[in-house]
Write an enzyme that holds these catalytic residues in place. Structure first.
Site, mmCIF file in Angstrom:
data_model
loop_
_atom_site.group_PDB
_atom_site.id
_atom_site.type_symbol
_atom_site.label_atom_id
_atom_site.label_comp_id
_atom_site.label_asym_id
_atom_site.label_seq_id
_atom_site.Cartn_x
_atom_site.Cartn_y
_atom_site.Cartn_z
ATOM 1 N N HIS A 1 42.942 89.518 114.007
ATOM 2 C CA HIS A 1 41.605 90.104 113.974
ATOM 3 C C HIS A 1 40.711 89.232 113.091
ATOM 4 C CE1 HIS A 1 42.788 94.538 115.111
ATOM 5 N NE2 HIS A 1 43.080 93.642 116.051
ATOM 6 N N GLU B 1 38.829 89.836 110.599
ATOM 7 C CA GLU B 1 38.952 90.052 109.152
ATOM 8 C C GLU B 1 40.180 89.346 108.588
ATOM 9 O OE1 GLU B 1 38.537 92.328 111.579
ATOM 10 O OE2 GLU B 1 37.956 94.262 110.749
ATOM 11 N N CYS C 1 39.719 98.169 111.439
ATOM 12 C CA CYS C 1 40.826 99.014 111.893
ATOM 13 C C CYS C 1 41.771 99.271 110.710
ATOM 14 C CB CYS C 1 41.555 98.317 113.040
ATOM 15 S SG CYS C 1 42.623 96.952 112.487
ATOM 16 N N CYS D 1 43.302 95.972 109.164
ATOM 17 C CA CYS D 1 42.353 95.153 108.409
ATOM 18 C C CYS D 1 41.887 95.879 107.148
ATOM 19 C CB CYS D 1 41.179 94.772 109.289
ATOM 20 S SG CYS D 1 41.682 93.679 110.640
#
Ligand SMILES: [Zn+2]
Length: 142
Positions: A46, A48, A76, A79
């Site tokens: 992801h 992040e 999410c 993260c």
């Protein structure tokens, strides 16, 4: 946040869900990332996580105390957890994510008593652009 939105657009060009993130220290970008799940065959890639890794490498320290993270979408659970582990001081995000978000929706990770480090949270930054990007991406795939 402008750079995070640019990164989100780069991800979209590469066929990824358009999400971007940057880590700053004293207003300077020290790490950045965009969604790379498909390209890297990596469920953890992801924006992040990619940005946190790049900032940690830059600082030579897995703790990013005093750093801020800017992300185009509400993080999410994975993260949000990584941001807490990294000791990020402030989290700025664009669009809320009613389905996958873990900050002000769903698990509300930082509101749990077990959460050891809670960054200050500022949502709704450049929300319009961030959500328009995502809406456009998913509309094109239906
Ligand atoms: Zn995530």
């Amino acid at each position: 946040m402008r750079r995070a939105l640019e990164l989100a657009r780069l991800a979209e060009t590469a066929g990824e869900v358009p999400i971007g993130a940057v880590v700053t220290l004293d207003g300077r970008i020290i790490g950045e990332g965009e969604n790379r799940n498909r390209r890297d065959n990596d469920p953890t890639a992801h924006a992040e996580i990619v940005a946190l890794r790049s900032a940690a490498l830059h600082l030579g320290d897995f703790r990013l105390a005093g750093c801020d993270i800017w992300v185009t979408l509400e993080p999410c659970p994975m993260c949000a957890g990584a941001i807490s582990h990294a000791r990020i001081a402030r989290l700025y995000y664009g669009a809320a994510d009613p389905k996958g978000g873990a900050i002000e929706q769903g698990p509300r990770l930082y509101a749990q008593p077990q959460c050891l480090h809670r960054p200050d949270v500022y949502g709704g930054i450049a929300e319009k652009e961030a959500s328009a990007l995502l809406r456009g991406f998913f509309a094109a795939r239906r």
